[in-house]
Design a protein around this motif. Structure first.
Motif, short mmCIF file in Angstrom:
data_model
loop_
_atom_site.label_atom_id
_atom_site.label_comp_id
_atom_site.label_asym_id
_atom_site.label_seq_id
_atom_site.Cartn_x
_atom_site.Cartn_y
_atom_site.Cartn_z
N GLY A 147 35.03 -7.27 -31.14
CA GLY A 147 35.23 -6.81 -29.76
C GLY A 147 35.14 -5.31 -29.60
N THR A 148 35.47 -4.58 -30.65
CA THR A 148 35.49 -3.13 -30.51
C THR A 148 34.42 -2.43 -31.34
OG1 THR A 148 37.10 -2.94 -32.31
CG2 THR A 148 37.99 -3.09 -30.09
N GLY A 149 33.78 -3.16 -32.22
CA GLY A 149 32.77 -2.54 -33.08
C GLY A 149 33.36 -1.61 -34.11
N THR A 150 34.58 -1.91 -34.56
CA THR A 150 35.20 -1.09 -35.60
C THR A 150 35.31 -1.89 -36.89
OG1 THR A 150 37.34 -1.85 -34.82
CG2 THR A 150 36.61 0.30 -34.04
N LYS A 151 35.74 -1.21 -37.93
CA LYS A 151 35.99 -1.88 -39.20
C LYS A 151 37.47 -1.67 -39.53
CE LYS A 151 34.47 -3.58 -43.27
NZ LYS A 151 35.79 -4.20 -43.42
N LEU A 152 38.18 -2.75 -39.81
CA LEU A 152 39.61 -2.64 -40.10
C LEU A 152 39.88 -2.82 -41.59
CD1 LEU A 152 41.37 -4.83 -37.35
CD2 LEU A 152 40.81 -2.42 -37.25
N LEU B 126 40.19 3.80 -30.28
CA LEU B 126 41.27 3.77 -29.29
C LEU B 126 41.49 2.35 -28.76
CD1 LEU B 126 40.71 7.07 -27.30
CD2 LEU B 126 42.54 6.54 -28.91
N ARG B 127 40.38 1.65 -28.52
CA ARG B 127 40.50 0.28 -28.01
C ARG B 127 41.13 -0.64 -29.06
NH1 ARG B 127 38.21 -2.24 -23.73
NH2 ARG B 127 37.39 -4.12 -24.66
N ALA B 128 40.74 -0.43 -30.30
CA ALA B 128 41.29 -1.25 -31.38
C ALA B 128 42.79 -1.00 -31.53
CB ALA B 128 40.56 -0.96 -32.69
N ILE B 129 43.20 0.28 -31.39
CA ILE B 129 44.62 0.60 -31.50
C ILE B 129 45.40 -0.11 -30.40
CG2 ILE B 129 46.35 2.45 -31.31
CD1 ILE B 129 44.36 4.31 -32.67
N GLU B 130 44.82 -0.10 -29.18
CA GLU B 130 45.48 -0.78 -28.06
C GLU B 130 45.66 -2.26 -28.35
OE1 GLU B 130 44.59 -0.34 -23.59
OE2 GLU B 130 43.56 1.33 -24.58
N ALA B 131 44.59 -2.87 -28.90
CA ALA B 131 44.67 -4.30 -29.22
C ALA B 131 45.73 -4.56 -30.28
CB ALA B 131 43.31 -4.79 -29.71
N GLU C 17 53.42 -6.17 -30.00
CA GLU C 17 54.41 -6.49 -28.97
C GLU C 17 54.51 -7.98 -28.69
OE1 GLU C 17 53.51 -3.94 -25.62
OE2 GLU C 17 53.82 -2.24 -26.98
N GLY C 18 53.38 -8.67 -28.80
CA GLY C 18 53.39 -10.08 -28.41
C GLY C 18 53.31 -11.04 -29.57
N ALA C 19 53.79 -10.59 -30.75
CA ALA C 19 53.64 -11.43 -31.96
C ALA C 19 54.35 -12.77 -31.84
CB ALA C 19 54.14 -10.68 -33.18
N HIS C 20 55.33 -12.88 -30.96
CA HIS C 20 56.06 -14.14 -30.85
C HIS C 20 55.42 -15.11 -29.87
CE1 HIS C 20 57.52 -11.60 -27.61
NE2 HIS C 20 57.88 -12.69 -26.98
N MET C 21 54.37 -14.67 -29.17
CA MET C 21 53.77 -15.53 -28.15
C MET C 21 52.75 -16.49 -28.74
SD MET C 21 53.53 -13.06 -24.85
CE MET C 21 52.48 -11.84 -25.57
N GLN C 22 52.57 -17.61 -28.08
CA GLN C 22 51.70 -18.67 -28.60
C GLN C 22 50.22 -18.40 -28.29
OE1 GLN C 22 52.52 -21.64 -30.19
NE2 GLN C 22 54.73 -21.31 -30.27
N ASP C 23 49.94 -17.87 -27.09
CA ASP C 23 48.54 -17.76 -26.65
C ASP C 23 47.99 -16.35 -26.88
OD1 ASP C 23 50.34 -16.73 -24.91
OD2 ASP C 23 49.26 -17.27 -23.09
N LEU C 24 48.37 -15.75 -28.01
CA LEU C 24 48.03 -14.36 -28.26
C LEU C 24 46.54 -14.15 -28.47
CD1 LEU C 24 49.39 -11.64 -28.53
CD2 LEU C 24 49.61 -12.04 -30.96
N THR C 25 45.91 -15.05 -29.24
CA THR C 25 44.48 -14.89 -29.54
C THR C 25 43.66 -14.83 -28.25
OG1 THR C 25 44.96 -16.28 -31.42
CG2 THR C 25 42.68 -15.72 -31.07
N GLN C 26 44.01 -15.72 -27.30
CA GLN C 26 43.28 -15.75 -26.04
C GLN C 26 43.48 -14.45 -25.27
OE1 GLN C 26 41.07 -18.11 -25.58
NE2 GLN C 26 40.45 -16.77 -23.89
N LYS C 27 44.73 -13.94 -25.31
CA LYS C 27 45.02 -12.69 -24.61
C LYS C 27 44.20 -11.54 -25.17
CE LYS C 27 49.49 -13.16 -22.49
NZ LYS C 27 50.85 -13.43 -22.85
N ILE C 28 44.09 -11.49 -26.49
CA ILE C 28 43.31 -10.43 -27.13
C ILE C 28 41.83 -10.60 -26.78
CG2 ILE C 28 42.63 -9.46 -29.37
CD1 ILE C 28 45.52 -8.81 -28.61
N ASP D 200 40.62 -11.95 -24.08
CA ASP D 200 40.45 -11.52 -22.69
C ASP D 200 40.43 -10.01 -22.60
OD1 ASP D 200 40.47 -14.13 -22.06
OD2 ASP D 200 42.53 -14.19 -21.28
N PHE D 201 41.34 -9.37 -23.35
CA PHE D 201 41.45 -7.92 -23.32
C PHE D 201 40.16 -7.26 -23.81
CE2 PHE D 201 42.47 -4.07 -25.82
CZ PHE D 201 42.86 -3.25 -24.77
N LEU D 202 39.57 -7.85 -24.86
CA LEU D 202 38.37 -7.25 -25.43
C LEU D 202 37.10 -7.79 -24.79
CD1 LEU D 202 39.45 -7.39 -29.18
CD2 LEU D 202 39.41 -5.36 -27.75
#
Lengths: 240, 234
Positions: free
Chosen positions: B171-176, B194-199, B205-216, B218-220
């Motif tokens: 999504g961001t074109g970076t290498k982690l 910067l975008r990767a850091i935001e993600a 912050e949302g590590a306890h949420m179930q639908d996190l992958t979808q949120k990420i 959507d964000f990217l």
């Protein structure tokens, strides 16, 4: 019954509470950025910040324990926390409280999970009222769980006192000083175990039993507040 | 896939009073299993465990970590791996078996302040962790942006078989480069970093949420859903 100066004819105390009523309590989690775990508690006029650092390397190294974690505790009152300026050097009373708080928390922590390390707890009283050691224990256990240290249970503390011959829950500063007796106690509420019990003054056997049960009731109420504060910080909502 | 119901717990919460095997971050007292951490309790047929949401990094053998060289002697480097134990990197684990103190100078290879990606080869209660660089892909990290998150949330950032990590990279074109000790190095263009850091912060912050992958996603702005939901994979 003879009515004294601490409880009036209507059965209300100097700050308008009933005998079995707690002071308003507020707990916040994770208020310090640089600490591994932290908490802030307001219990009546008590205002205490607790910071937890660790587990980390032990300095000086010779103090490290080969099989378990070293727990260090500091209870300290700021010079501005009392009516008259307090000397910032640790007093006899503060050293004693540091020790009893350490022992009250030690039994809840699973220290054998972190050999050769140290956990440091700093409790800074910004404003003091009666029962500050109880507030400090309550906040410290929240800060420890915020730091992610393995513990058997949260520790929650509450005091009971005796004023004008009546058993009162959570005495404030005036009741603490003018009252006849004071008994702070700390429990692990889910395991139903006692980790601190101190008594200053005299209770008869019946009074002790009544006071003990009243304190347990108070502890359970405070435990609920502790739980809510942690849930709010970590899950953003309170689960019932 | 069996849906596992997760429960939010804090230390001392009763997870179950049935006879299950305690796995991790739980304690069994009189056949009752209590949580010892803040996190998500999970009951499976293997046993009961809590996925913690906070806590220090405790080294584990075979973990990939990102560390900083803080000191060195004639035989080993001392590495800060963001843990309560400082790690050692013996010269043999860098130069290989033929290392000799007279031939090879440690300071030529790695010096104080260098960042390395290393693997933990040994660690237990009595000994500090030992690192190794003898493997493809390990070694000095020359450039990139360092981000630190709670080490307990790294499994979530990696995702199932690296799905979350791939999502961010795509999504961001970076290498982690992700270290199990909570240190992440991001390489790429400044804007995408910067975008990767935001993600990453969103995941923390949302590590306890179930639908996190979808949120990420959507964000990217990623739409396809070729792999299954990347929930925590320990």
């Amino acid at each position: 019954m003879k009515m004294g100066k601490l409880i009036n004819e209507e059965g209300l105390r100097v700050d308008g509470r009933r005998v079995d009523e707690l002071r308003p309590i507020k707990i916040e989690v994770g208020i310090l950025k640089n600490a591994d775990g932290s908490a802030y508690i307001e219990m009546g006029k008590n205002k205490i910040v607790v910071a937890v650092y660790g587990p980390k390397e032990v300095h000086p190294k010779h103090m490290s324990l080969p099989d378990k974690c070293l727990l260090r505790c500091r209870y300290h009152m700021s010079p501005f926390s009392t009516d008259v300026r307090k000397n910032p050097a640790p007093s006899r009373r503060e050293i004693e409280i540091s020790k009893v708080v350490k022992e009250a928390l030690e039994s809840a922590l699973i220290l054998y999970d972190y050999p050769r390390t140290a956990i440091e707890i700093y409790m800074e009283v910004l404003q003091s009222d009666g029962g500050s050691r109880c507030a400090a224990i309550t906040a410290a256990s929240v800060a420890l769980s915020d730091a992610g240290i393995n513990m058997r249970d949260l520790v929650v503390a509450c005091a009971v006192g005796k004023a004008d011959g009546m058993i009162i829950l959570d005495p404030n500063d005036i009741e603490d000083k003018e009252g006849e007796a004071d008994m702070p106690l700390a429990i692990m509420p889910n395991l139903n175990q006692l980790t601190l019990l101190q008594i200053e003054g005299k209770f008869t056997k019946e009074e002790f039993e009544k006071a003990f049960n009243l304190a347990l009731e108070g502890c359970r109420k405070i435990h609920h507040i502790q739980k809510k504060a942690l849930m709010l910080k970590y899950f953003g909502k309170v689960e019932e | 896939m069996v849906v596992i119901k997760r429960k939010y717990v804090i230390p001392g919460d009763l997870i179950t009073d049935k006879n299950y095997k305690p796995l991790s971050n739980v304690i069994k007292i009189d056949d009752k299993i209590y949580s010892t951490r803040i996190g998500l309790a999970e009951i499976t047929k293997e046993g009961v465990k809590v996925i913690p949401l906070s806590g220090p990094y405790i080294p584990k053998v075979n973990d990939l970590v990102i560390g900083k060289i803080v000191n060195y002697s004639a035989f080993a480097w001392e590495v800060d791996i963001n843990s309560c134990f400082s790690a050692y990197l013996p010269a043999q684990n860098v130069f290989g078996k033929e290392f000799s103190t007279s031939k090879d100078a440690l300071s030529k290879k790695l010096t104080i302040g260098d960042l390395i990606l290393a693997r933990i080869v040994s660690f237990d209660r009595t000994k500090d962790p030992i690192l190794s660089l003898v493997e493809q892909g390990l070694g000095k990290i020359f450039n990139g942006e360092i981000v630190r998150i709670t080490p307990m949330k790294i499994p979530r950032l990696i995702g199932k078989k690296g799905s979350m990590m791939k999502t961010i990279e795509k999504g961001t074109g970076t290498k982690l480069i992700i270290g199990q000790n909570g240190v992440i190095v991001i390489k790429g263009e400044p804007q995408s970093i910067l975008r990767a850091i935001e993600a990453i912060k969103m995941i923390e912050e949302g590590a306890h949420m179930q639908d996190l992958t979808q949120k990420i996603r959507d964000f990217l702005g990623i739409r396809e859903k070729e792999d299954e939901d990347g929930e925590t994979d320990q």
